[in-house]
Design a protein around this motif. Sequence first.
Motif, PDB file in Angstrom:
ATOM      1  N   PHE A 176       4.500 -11.017  17.742  1.00 14.54           N
ATOM      2  CA  PHE A 176       4.546 -10.644  16.336  1.00 14.54           C
ATOM      3  C   PHE A 176       3.183 -10.845  15.676  1.00 14.54           C
ATOM      4  N   GLY A 177       2.860  -9.983  14.738  1.00 12.10           N
ATOM      5  CA  GLY A 177       1.772 -10.235  13.814  1.00 12.10           C
ATOM      6  C   GLY A 177       0.359 -10.126  14.351  1.00 12.10           C
ATOM      7  N   ILE A 178      -0.580 -10.353  13.437  1.00 12.73           N
ATOM      8  CA  ILE A 178      -2.015 -10.203  13.677  1.00 12.73           C
ATOM      9  C   ILE A 178      -2.661 -11.576  13.632  1.00 12.73           C
ATOM     10  N   ALA A 179      -3.452 -11.899  14.651  1.00  7.40           N
ATOM     11  CA  ALA A 179      -4.134 -13.196  14.710  1.00  7.40           C
ATOM     12  C   ALA A 179      -5.178 -13.292  13.601  1.00  7.40           C
ATOM     13  N   LEU A 180      -5.337 -14.486  13.066  1.00  9.81           N
ATOM     14  CA  LEU A 180      -6.324 -14.702  12.005  1.00  9.81           C
ATOM     15  C   LEU A 180      -7.727 -14.287  12.454  1.00  9.81           C
ATOM     16  N   SER A 181      -8.020 -14.468  13.737  1.00 13.48           N
ATOM     17  CA  SER A 181      -9.356 -14.176  14.234  1.00 13.48           C
ATOM     18  C   SER A 181      -9.699 -12.692  14.223  1.00 13.48           C
ATOM     19  N   THR A 182      -8.691 -11.838  14.157  1.00 11.36           N
ATOM     20  CA  THR A 182      -8.943 -10.391  14.158  1.00 11.36           C
ATOM     21  C   THR A 182      -8.652  -9.744  12.803  1.00 11.36           C
ATOM     22  N   LEU A 183      -8.313 -10.561  11.823  1.00  7.38           N
ATOM     23  CA  LEU A 183      -7.840 -10.017  10.546  1.00  7.38           C
ATOM     24  C   LEU A 183      -8.908  -9.218   9.808  1.00  7.38           C
ATOM     25  N   ASP A 184     -10.152  -9.664   9.827  1.00 10.12           N
ATOM     26  CA  ASP A 184     -11.215  -8.973   9.082  1.00 10.12           C
ATOM     27  C   ASP A 184     -11.308  -7.501   9.460  1.00 10.12           C
ATOM     28  N   SER A 185     -11.328  -7.230  10.752  1.00 12.06           N
ATOM     29  CA  SER A 185     -11.485  -5.849  11.204  1.00 12.06           C
ATOM     30  C   SER A 185     -10.274  -5.000  10.849  1.00 12.06           C
ATOM     31  N   VAL A 186      -9.078  -5.599  10.867  1.00  8.93           N
ATOM     32  CA  VAL A 186      -7.865  -4.841  10.541  1.00  8.93           C
ATOM     33  C   VAL A 186      -7.829  -4.514   9.047  1.00  8.93           C
ATOM     34  N   ILE A 187      -8.207  -5.468   8.207  1.00  7.88           N
ATOM     35  CA  ILE A 187      -8.280  -5.198   6.766  1.00  7.88           C
ATOM     36  C   ILE A 187      -9.266  -4.058   6.504  1.00  7.88           C
ATOM     37  N   ASP A 188     -10.420  -4.147   7.139  1.00  5.08           N
ATOM     38  CA  ASP A 188     -11.455  -3.129   6.953  1.00  5.08           C
ATOM     39  C   ASP A 188     -10.946  -1.751   7.363  1.00  5.08           C
ATOM     40  N   ARG A 189     -10.183  -1.705   8.436  1.00  9.95           N
ATOM     41  CA  ARG A 189      -9.618  -0.429   8.915  1.00  9.95           C
ATOM     42  C   ARG A 189      -8.687   0.174   7.862  1.00  9.95           C
ATOM     43  N   CYS A 190      -7.880  -0.674   7.239  1.00  5.47           N
ATOM     44  CA  CYS A 190      -6.949  -0.179   6.215  1.00  5.47           C
ATOM     45  C   CYS A 190      -7.690   0.308   4.974  1.00  5.47           C
ATOM     46  N   LEU A 191      -8.674  -0.445   4.540  1.00  7.24           N
ATOM     47  CA  LEU A 191      -9.379  -0.100   3.308  1.00  7.24           C
ATOM     48  C   LEU A 191     -10.179   1.190   3.440  1.00  7.24           C
ATOM     49  N   LYS A 192     -10.592   1.523   4.657  1.00  7.09           N
ATOM     50  CA  LYS A 192     -11.393   2.729   4.862  1.00  7.09           C
ATOM     51  C   LYS A 192     -10.537   3.987   5.029  1.00  7.09           C
ATOM     52  N   SER A 193      -9.237   3.802   5.167  1.00  5.08           N
ATOM     53  CA  SER A 193      -8.366   4.950   5.406  1.00  5.08           C
ATOM     54  C   SER A 193      -7.885   5.564   4.090  1.00  5.08           C
ATOM     55  N   GLU A 194      -7.972   6.881   3.994  1.00  4.21           N
ATOM     56  CA  GLU A 194      -7.455   7.563   2.799  1.00  4.21           C
ATOM     57  C   GLU A 194      -5.945   7.715   2.838  1.00  4.21           C
ATOM     58  N   TRP A 195      -5.304   7.384   3.981  1.00  2.00           N
ATOM     59  CA  TRP A 195      -3.865   7.579   4.140  1.00  2.00           C
ATOM     60  C   TRP A 195      -3.087   6.268   4.116  1.00  2.00           C
ATOM     61  N   ILE A 196      -3.798   5.171   3.911  1.00  2.00           N
ATOM     62  CA  ILE A 196      -3.144   3.864   3.868  1.00  2.00           C
ATOM     63  C   ILE A 196      -3.451   3.171   2.550  1.00  2.00           C
ATOM     64  N   GLU A 197      -2.419   2.680   1.914  1.00  2.00           N
ATOM     65  CA  GLU A 197      -2.560   1.861   0.711  1.00  2.00           C
ATOM     66  C   GLU A 197      -2.317   0.403   1.109  1.00  2.00           C
ATOM     67  N   PHE A 198      -3.353  -0.402   1.030  1.00  2.00           N
ATOM     68  CA  PHE A 198      -3.228  -1.814   1.397  1.00  2.00           C
ATOM     69  C   PHE A 198      -2.402  -2.548   0.349  1.00  2.00           C
TER      70      PHE A 198
END
Length: 382
Positions: A160-182
Motif C-alpha cells: 500500500f501507499g507511497i514511501a516518504l523517500s519517493t514522495l517529492d517526485s510523485v508530487i512533482d509528477r502530479c503538479l505538472k500534469s494538466e489532467w490531474i488535480e492534486f
Amino acid sequence: MKHDIFPIDHFESETTPFYYYDLHLLDKTLDTITECSAFPGFHVHYAVKANANPELLRRIAASGLGADTVSIGEIHAAITAGFPAPKIVFAGVGKTDDEITQALQAEIGCFNAESLPEIEAIEKIASELGKTAPVALRVNPEIDAHTHHYITTGLAENKFGIALSTLDSVIDRCLKSEWIEFKGFHFHIGSQIEDLEPYRILCRRINELQDKYPDLVIPTINVGGGLGIDYDDPDGHPIPDFKSYFEVFRDNLRLRPGQQLHFELGRSVVGQCGSLICRVVYVKEGVGKKFIILDGGMTALIRPALYQAHHKIENITSASPIMERYDVVGPICESSDTFGTEETLPLTSRGDLIALRSAGAYGETMASGYNCRPLPGSAYSR
C-alpha cells in the motif's frame, strides 16, 4: 448473558446461518459519530469494504457520511445506496483501467492513488476522456500500529501507499500534469487500533510533512480509519470512544486555514451492530473435549480462520444453569474452521442457537461459497 437483545421468536423463521443486524444500535452509532466529529472541516467517510449490506449502506448514506471504496463494485453499491458521487473516494492498489474509467465518468470526489504507475494510468485515461482527475496521494508514514501483521498498512515497505523517500517526485509528477488535480495526502496505518497513541504519532508525522511543503497547496488531509471495537465485551462497549478519537486529531493536528480533514471509518461504524446466528447441528463427545458443531463456519465468518480473531460466543436459547466447556467449530472441511476453544457456555444441545457477536464488520462481506455452501442471509431488528 444478555439474550433480550435478540428477537428469538422471530429467528425460528430464518434459515441459519444468517447475519442479524441491530439497526437501532447502528443509528445510535451514526448519531454519535455525527456529534463527536462536529469540528470545522471534519468529514467522515464510511469504508464500504467493512460491510456492503444494502440496508446498512442506505442508513449510513442517509446519515450524511461519505463513502470510502476500493473497487468499482463498491462505488456502484455506494451510489445505489444514496451516497453522492462527490463524497465518494476510491482507494486500492490495483485499480484497473475499466475501474478508473467508470469512476471518472461517475465524477467521484477523489482517487487515493498508491503508486506512480497508477497515477500515470489515471492521467492517461483522464486525458482520453477529457476530464481532470482529482487525486490524493496515499503516503506511508512509517508508523507501526502494533496490530495484526495482515492489517498493518502504514509501514515504509508495504504493497500500500507511497514511501516518504519517493514522495517529492510523485508530487512533482502530479503538479505538472494538466489532467490531474492534486487534492492532498491520504494516510492509513492499520485496522483494529485500540490504543490512540499511534494516531497522535500520525498527527505529528503529518505536521512534519506539511512543514516540509510550506508553499504547496494541500486542500485535504485524509487520515484513514482503523479505530477498533471491543470484541470481548460488546454489551459493555457497544459504541467505540469516538469522542476521544476525534479529539486526538483536533488537539494534535495543525490544519492549515480552510484545509479539510477526512476520516474513513469502517469496523467502528458497523462492527458491533451485527451478529452471526448459527444453529447447533451436533454436540460431539470427544476423548477429552466436547465439540459444538455449527451449521455456519468459515464460509460465513472467515475472520477467526484468517486473522486468528475471536468473537464472543453466546448460546442464546439455552436456559440451563449448568456451564460446560466446548470447542465451537464449523462444518467446513478445514481444521482452521474453528470459532473458539475451551469456551464456557450453558449446557448446549442440538438445535440451540449460537450468536457470534461483533460480526458486523468483515463478516457478511467476506463470506464465500467454498464447499458449494450458500451465502448467509440477513435479518434486521424491528
